[in-house]
Design a protein around this motif. Structure first.
Motif, mmCIF file in Angstrom:
data_model
loop_
_atom_site.group_PDB
_atom_site.id
_atom_site.type_symbol
_atom_site.label_atom_id
_atom_site.label_comp_id
_atom_site.label_asym_id
_atom_site.label_seq_id
_atom_site.Cartn_x
_atom_site.Cartn_y
_atom_site.Cartn_z
ATOM 1 N N ALA A 144 6.407 4.624 -6.832
ATOM 2 C CA ALA A 144 5.967 3.466 -6.048
ATOM 3 C C ALA A 144 5.535 2.338 -6.971
ATOM 4 N N ASP A 159 0.866 -1.169 0.000
ATOM 5 C CA ASP A 159 0.000 0.000 0.000
ATOM 6 C C ASP A 159 0.911 1.230 0.000
ATOM 7 N N LEU A 160 0.597 2.238 -0.772
ATOM 8 C CA LEU A 160 1.513 3.371 -0.901
ATOM 9 C C LEU A 160 1.852 3.977 0.458
ATOM 10 N N ALA A 161 0.830 4.218 1.260
ATOM 11 C CA ALA A 161 1.085 4.833 2.558
ATOM 12 C C ALA A 161 1.901 3.914 3.454
ATOM 13 N N ILE A 217 7.999 12.732 1.812
ATOM 14 C CA ILE A 217 7.836 11.461 1.109
ATOM 15 C C ILE A 217 8.884 11.334 -0.003
ATOM 16 N N VAL A 276 -5.221 6.363 6.058
ATOM 17 C CA VAL A 276 -4.122 7.083 5.407
ATOM 18 C C VAL A 276 -2.951 7.081 6.388
ATOM 19 N N PRO A 335 2.487 14.480 -6.318
ATOM 20 C CA PRO A 335 1.898 13.193 -5.965
ATOM 21 C C PRO A 335 1.901 12.194 -7.123
ATOM 22 N N LEU A 387 5.334 10.692 -7.402
ATOM 23 C CA LEU A 387 5.615 9.823 -6.258
ATOM 24 C C LEU A 387 4.876 8.499 -6.406
ATOM 25 N N ALA A 388 3.632 8.570 -6.892
ATOM 26 C CA ALA A 388 2.861 7.343 -7.095
ATOM 27 C C ALA A 388 3.505 6.487 -8.183
ATOM 28 N N ARG A 437 2.887 12.713 7.023
ATOM 29 C CA ARG A 437 4.004 13.074 6.156
ATOM 30 C C ARG A 437 3.507 13.967 5.018
ATOM 31 N N ASN A 438 4.256 15.009 4.702
ATOM 32 C CA ASN A 438 3.882 15.792 3.531
ATOM 33 C C ASN A 438 4.722 15.353 2.333
ATOM 34 N N ARG A 439 4.397 15.889 1.176
ATOM 35 C CA ARG A 439 4.984 15.369 -0.061
ATOM 36 C C ARG A 439 6.501 15.506 -0.113
ATOM 37 N N GLY A 440 7.018 16.576 0.454
ATOM 38 C CA GLY A 440 8.470 16.770 0.456
ATOM 39 C C GLY A 440 9.170 15.678 1.253
#
Ligand code: SF4
Lengths: 213, 500
Positions: free
Chosen positions: B204, B146-148, B174, B164, B197, B200-201, B169-172
């Motif tokens: 993953a 799972d991504l999270a 991550i 979630v 996002p 990042l997805a 965590r924020n995008r930076g």
């Protein structure tokens, strides 16, 4: 004592307050909720399906039986697909005009092999208008579960209005629990990064639904 | 006896500070608070819209409550029926009384395949038992998909939300985790990865795909198990669930015994209430259902591990057992003023928020500081009860558990009847008192709660068992001065502490 006996024993002791004359299941669960929401004609139900599919970013097309081969050909060409996965019972005419090489759904194909296939075309078992969902159940028109999972592009043909129901309760009535089923509502998505919805993580990132009828 | 009971490895509560101390960090971390506030408010509004679409929501909620209650009241019968159905469909059923036993069973099953890695679908039950850590000790690597969960696993972090888990965590952050850690686990992050996002997805997707394609063993939980048919149901969004449930040759599902429902038809209720309550969608992108094994499609071997780990103890408590109705939608987290300020980590368990406050102390007992303090991690505002799709009266259970902490009394631990000592003068009580004080010294948490409570409680008259549980009585926290809160607060703080 086995853990099975231990756990069942604990459950029974925990439920000492439950008397044998408790209401049976049929009476204990009131089902006053609706079988479907709203009053629609068959045509309106198909409209609602189209709307909800699109709302969850599926790409919706409508056509007649004669137009399917041409439409499928164009969708595959637009995508630039070289190979297309074909379930064993897919009506051959659906792909009659398509250019890509047909890869048949065989047990011998490894997941890595399927990962090189661009697109897959399937039918469906039932579609749910209220939620914008298509359900696959592994019947011959749909093939085994992995073929609609690994390729990045899924074209699903829904016969309307016959395969369309309004609601979740109606869909469950049509399905056989013994068959593995996959309920699909739009392309794969995640909201795990700051709750920003991103389409397409592991399942097909593009879902095209053809409403045929 | 209960003082040393620790039912969940992974996050040993003994090592975890009591709720108020743990909440302190979150309250004073502005980034975290902003993330949480944004996330919970966004999803709260979306959920209200999704629920508002169904005119029969109240009837669905009532049916869900009754299905779960009925099942729990006849749990032995339905578990035996489920075992028969799953076995008849080609699966093998195992029973695990506690976390250690479940972990041993899974490790043994993985070893028997000759594999040393597994792919995992996000599952609360396997987090609860600390499965990944247990497998690691056996030399088996468990990859979260799972991504999270991937973000949490790569960041060597802990989940902070049921739905979630990387909400903190924020995008930076991550992007930084992906850049530095992905390479250690497999395919590294792409060069020049930015923090959008979508990128990042995509990172993953690429990282995990090679793992899915070669995976021989998958491990999952399940949202529902149908006794009548032996069907298991997994509800998800990303498709990682489908990958783990479909591609491996062996599938091992670890599921709490409370996840069983009697009939196939019962799914019609929960498949309507769960997605709308949790991700605020009409339907989540993917739901997988399978019944045992199917020739030529999906895993050839299917094992179901039925997990107790404190659930039967919870079942023995006539007030507290309603917590077992929970379908893990996380709606109660998103409306909770205390969760919003304290963050998920403060709850010291994989179950944060209001449901965690009533579930962890029951699964694990109230012997440790954190578990004794959890029933106080609430302002009793009732918003959690309002949104709960199976109508768990969380405030009622909180009050009941507070009584248990303060007054002691009979309980069941690991299947044995015990009499808990009152916590007077005990570390647990001090922790509890600090938690009560914490809720009271964060007037934002309490004020928001009170407004909701006065709006909604009137609409839901109830009769609580026993005079001590009358609603008015329960709002007096132990040892808090019996004057109105605002007077007390003004007197003790003089309005100086504005940091809600
Ligand atoms: S307690 Fe209710 S609202 Fe909270 S997670 Fe469980 S089902 Fe959802």
């Amino acid at each position: 004592m086995s853990s099975r006996e231990r756990i069942l024993g604990r459950v029974r002791r925990a439920l000492a307050d439950v008397t044998p004359d408790e209401r049976p299941y049929e009476e204990a669960v009131p089902r006053e909720y609706l079988r479907e929401h709203g009053d629609r004609t068959a045509g309106q139900t198909v409209e609602l399906l189209a709307e909800n599919l699109a709302d969850y970013r599926a790409i919706v097309h409508r056509c007649t039986a004669e137009e399917v081969p041409d439409l499928v050909m164009r969708l595959l060409a637009r995508r630039g697909s070289q190979e297309v996965l074909v379930p064993p019972g897919l009506p051959p005419q659906w792909l009659a005009a398509a250019d890509p090489v047909r890869i048949h759904d065989r047990a011998a194909h490894t997941a890595a092999r399927l990962d090189r296939v661009d697109s897959v075309v399937t039918g469906c078992a039932v579609a749910i208008a209220e939620t914008g969902t298509i359900v696959l159940d592994g019947s011959p028109e749909q093939g085994r579960r992995r073929i609609s999972l690994i390729p990045d592009h899924h074209i699903c043909v829904v016969r309307v209005p016959d395969q369309v129901v309004s609601s979740v309760p109606q869909a469950l009535e049509r399905l056989d629990p013994a068959r593995p089923s996959t309920w699909i509502s739009g392309p794969s998505a995640t909201s795990d990064i700051e709750l920003d919805r991103v389409e397409g993580v592991h399942g097909p990132r593009t879902l095209e639904v053809i409403l045929l009828g | 006896m209960s003082g040393t009971f620790v039912g969940m490895p992974g996050f040993p509560p003994a090592a975890h500070p009591a709720f108020p101390a743990a909440a302190h960090d979150a309250v004073h971390n502005p980034t975290l608070r902003a993330n949480l506030r944004h996330a919970t408010h966004t999803i709260r509004a979306k959920r209200a819209r999704a629920v508002g679409e169904l005119s029969d929501w109240a009837a669905l909620r009532e049916a869900g409550r009754r299905i779960k209650d009925h099942t729990l009241r006849h749990l032995d019968r339905y578990l035996v029926q489920l075992e028969e159905s799953v076995t008849a469909a080609g699966g093998t059923v195992h029973w695990a009384a506690d976390a250690d036993e479940a972990n041993r069973i899974v490790a043994g099953l993985v070893r028997a395949t000759g594999e040393s890695e597994v792919v995992k679908v996000k599952s609360m039950a396997t987090q609860e038992i600390g499965l990944n850590e247990a497998l690691a000790q056996e030399g088996i690597r468990a990859y979260e998909t799972d991504l999270a969960e991937l973000i949490v696993q790569l960041g060597e972090d802990r989940p902070s939300h049921i739905l979630v888990p990387a909400i903190h965590r924020n995008r930076g952050e991550i992007r930084d985790i992906f850049r530095t850690e992905m390479g250690k686990w497999g395919r590294p992050a792409p060069e020049g990865l930015t923090d959008t996002p979508a990128e990042l997805a995509e990172a993953a997707r690429l990282h995990l795909r090679e793992k899915f394609l070669r995976a021989r063993v998958g491990v999952s939980g399940a949202n529902f198990m149908v006794a009548e048919t032996g069907t298991l149901v997994v509800v998800e969004s990303e498709g990682n669930g489908r990958m783990c449930l479909t591609l491996p040759e062996t599938l091992i599902s670890v599921v709490g015994i409370e996840k069983v429902v009697p009939t196939w038809r019962d799914l019609e209720v929960f498949l309507q209430t769960l997605p709308r309550s949790s991700t605020a969608e009409r339907m989540n992108p993917y739901t997988s259902m399978w019944t045992g094994t199917t020739d030529g499609d999906g895993p050839r071997t299917f094992h179901l591990v039925l997990l107790d780990n404190g659930r039967t103890d919870t079942l023995a408590d006539e007030v507290g057992r309603q917590a077992l109705r929970c379908i893990r939608c996380s709606a109660c987290l998103n409306v909770c003023p205390v969760y919003e300020r304290a963050g998920g980590h403060a709850y010291g368990s994989v179950y944060p928020g209001p449901i965690g406050a009533i579930l962890s102390p029951q699964l694990r007992g109230t012997g440790s500081e954190i578990d004794a303090s959890l029933p106080y991690a609430s302002s009793l505002c009732g918003a959690c009860y309002e949104v709960c799709p199976v109508a768990i009266d969380i405030p009622e259970v909180l009050v009941h558990l507070r009584e248990r902490v303060v007054e002691g009394g009979p309980a069941v631990r690991q299947g044995n009847k015990v009499v808990l000592r009152p916590a007077k003068g005990h570390a647990a009580e001090r922790a509890a008192m600090r938690a009560a004080r914490w809720a009271f010294t964060h007037p934002g948490a309490l004020g928001a709660g009170q407004r909701l409570a006065s709006r909604t409680r009137r609409l839901h008259p109830r009769t609580l068992p026993g005079p001590g549980r009358a609603w008015s009585g329960t709002r007096d926290l132990p040892a808090v001065p019996p004057e109105p809160f605002r007077d007390w607060w003004r007197r003790t703080h003089g309005g100086k502490d504005g940091a809600a």
